[in-house]
Design a protein around this motif. Structure first.
Motif, short mmCIF file in Angstrom:
data_model
loop_
_atom_site.label_atom_id
_atom_site.label_comp_id
_atom_site.label_asym_id
_atom_site.label_seq_id
_atom_site.Cartn_x
_atom_site.Cartn_y
_atom_site.Cartn_z
N ALA A 1 -28.75 -3.56 25.36
CA ALA A 1 -29.16 -4.56 24.38
C ALA A 1 -29.79 -5.77 25.06
N ARG A 2 -29.22 -6.17 26.17
CA ARG A 2 -29.75 -7.34 26.90
C ARG A 2 -31.16 -7.07 27.42
N HIS A 3 -31.37 -5.85 27.92
CA HIS A 3 -32.68 -5.51 28.49
C HIS A 3 -33.76 -5.34 27.43
N HIS A 4 -33.39 -4.85 26.26
CA HIS A 4 -34.40 -4.44 25.28
C HIS A 4 -34.22 -5.15 23.93
N TRP A 5 -33.68 -6.36 23.92
CA TRP A 5 -33.38 -6.99 22.64
C TRP A 5 -34.64 -7.30 21.83
N ARG A 6 -35.73 -7.64 22.49
CA ARG A 6 -36.96 -7.92 21.75
C ARG A 6 -37.47 -6.67 21.04
N TYR A 7 -37.49 -5.56 21.75
CA TYR A 7 -37.92 -4.29 21.16
C TYR A 7 -36.98 -3.93 20.01
N GLY A 8 -35.67 -4.07 20.26
CA GLY A 8 -34.69 -3.71 19.22
C GLY A 8 -34.81 -4.59 17.99
N ALA A 9 -35.11 -5.88 18.19
CA ALA A 9 -35.27 -6.77 17.04
C ALA A 9 -36.43 -6.32 16.16
N GLY A 10 -37.51 -5.90 16.78
CA GLY A 10 -38.65 -5.40 16.01
C GLY A 10 -38.30 -4.15 15.22
N GLU A 11 -37.53 -3.25 15.84
CA GLU A 11 -37.12 -2.02 15.14
C GLU A 11 -36.20 -2.36 13.96
N LEU A 12 -35.29 -3.28 14.15
CA LEU A 12 -34.40 -3.69 13.05
C LEU A 12 -35.20 -4.32 11.91
N HIS A 13 -36.18 -5.14 12.26
CA HIS A 13 -37.00 -5.78 11.23
C HIS A 13 -37.72 -4.73 10.39
N ARG A 14 -38.27 -3.71 11.06
CA ARG A 14 -38.96 -2.64 10.33
C ARG A 14 -38.01 -1.79 9.52
N SER A 15 -36.75 -1.71 9.96
CA SER A 15 -35.76 -0.97 9.20
C SER A 15 -35.43 -1.68 7.89
N LEU A 16 -35.37 -3.00 7.95
CA LEU A 16 -34.96 -3.77 6.78
C LEU A 16 -36.13 -4.17 5.89
N SER A 17 -37.36 -4.05 6.39
CA SER A 17 -38.54 -4.46 5.63
C SER A 17 -39.54 -3.32 5.57
#
Length: 410
Positions: A309-325
């Protein structure tokens, strides 16, 4: 071939997905008369990773030359097409486009051309006019065409493998979850959830989403942990399916093992769009509502998950945003397919990827097969494992037969 008496089977295979069934099939082919039993906890084969993917027969263009993924995907793609043709399983070799939509992606696209050629895959470079010839509604700065990519029904492939295993004398026990595994000298015993005890001379762990747990049940340290990622898909509504002729992929980010949101026309004519990769709250968590405290606690207690999570939090945040929107997801799709509208997308069934994560947060980027006394553990076999299932099965079979002292060429 004579084997020792007093065992229920010579080889027990845990997991009735495409890898476990392919391994069982390869054993029966390489050493006829070997007693093989497959234990599958579900009511039928291929109900998780195998039966919940996009059905793409991958060419092997992405993978590091010399890696198991590269070798097995290239070989497996050809073998999968042949297997489907032999057993009348729906399939089609469509080819695919990998499309760069931004200038920053062009160096990575050119690197894929070189990688594909190193892996022995025919790759053709295209400019914008040639992209439109293949896919009239797709836009990009440049693309490559990979002719050996296709689609099939991997669930049907697994079902056929199951039939072949049983025809060769193997047994498949559905509804048989392994709960206890013990070993003593040359004997391995497995007790299932219904209280049955089966003894064998060798065990093959192809438990997919639960492979690390099965390894620990057997007393082995897998050196990794499965961190589940849900792949979320949409479909194009029927009246907009004409927007996609075949398979269209973005240029992948080499820092992450997922290929990005892509467009896939399936064998039945539907067009899947995805996957969007987000952490799953259960190993079989196919939506946000499915939470398994044991699974979630396992992930949260694992240092590797926090490092990831620490290494890839920016990528993960984008994926979560697309999941919710849905709009954010559609915006990603519009990079490749500008004409698509939010209302053209309808939710489709999701899958969960069994991703092996090492203690330092590194994502295992190749197939991972480990051996311990009497056992073979398949510990990382996400995509393109379905494509490569036949050669992976032979590799696992050769190692299992070596445990029995049977030297064969598979």
């Amino acid at each position: 071939m004579a084997f020792a008496a007093g065992y229920d089977s010579d080889v027990l295979v845990i997991g009735g997905g495409i890898i476990g069934l392919s391994a069982a099939y390869a054993i029966t082919r390489a050493a006829p008369g070997t007693r093989v039993t497959v234990l599958e906890k579900e009511r039928g084969p291929a109900l998780h990773q195998t039966g919940r993917n996009s059905g793409v027969i991958h060419s092997g263009v992405y993978y590091r030359p010399g890696s198991l993924k590269a070798r097995f995907a290239v070989r497996g793609a050809a073998e999968m097409v042949k297997f489907c043709a032999e057993y009348d399983i729906p399939h089609e070799v469509t080819g695919k486009l990998i499309v760069a939509t931004e200038r920053s992606e062009l160096p990575r696209l050119h690197a894929l051309v070189q990688r594909g050629r190193e892996n022995g895959i025919p790759v053709r470079e295209l400019g914008p006019p040639q992209i439109v010839e293949h896919e009239p509604h797709v836009r990009g700065l440049a693309a490559i065409h990979v002719g050996t990519t296709g689609v099939c029904d991997f669930g049907a492939v697994a079902a056929q493998l199951a039939r072949l295993v049983e025809a060769a004398g193997g047994r498949i026990r559905y509804g048989s979850e392994a709960r206890v595994i013990g070993r003593r000298r040359s004997e391995i015993a497995v007790r299932t959830a219904d209280g049955a005890v089966l003894r064998a001379r060798a065990l093959v762990n192809c438990a997919g989403l639960h492979c690390d747990r099965v390894a620990r049940l057997a007393g082995d340290d897998p050196g990794m942990r499965i961190v589940p990622f849900r792949g979320e898909y949409y479909e194009l509504v029927p009246e907009r399916r004409h927007l996609v002729r075949g398979l269209v992929y973005p240029v992948p980010d080499p820092a992450f093992p997922f290929l990005g949101v892509h467009l896939t026309r399936g064998i039945e004519g539907s067009v899947h769009i995805g996957p969007n990769a987000v952490p799953a709250l259960a190993r079989e968590g196919y939506d946000w509502r499915t939470v398994r405290p044991r699974d979630l606690a396992s992930t949260l207690a694992y240092p590797g998950a926090w490092q990831l999570a620490r290494h890839h939090w920016r990528y993960g945040a984008g994926e979560l945003h697309r999941s919710l929107s849905k709009r954010a997801f559609a915006d990603t799709v519009r990079r490749l397919l500008p004409e698509v509208a939010d209302e053209d997308l309808v939710a489709a069934p999701a899958g969960v990827r069994a991703q092996a994560v090492l203690p330092d947060g590194t994502l295992a980027d190749d197939f991972l097969i480990r051996e311990t006394p009497g056992m073979v553990h398949v510990l990382n076999a996400p995509s393109p494992a379905a494509t490569a299932s036949l050669p992976i099965g032979r590799e696992v079979a050769s190692r299992a037969l070596a445990v029995l002292g049977v030297g064969v060429s598979v």
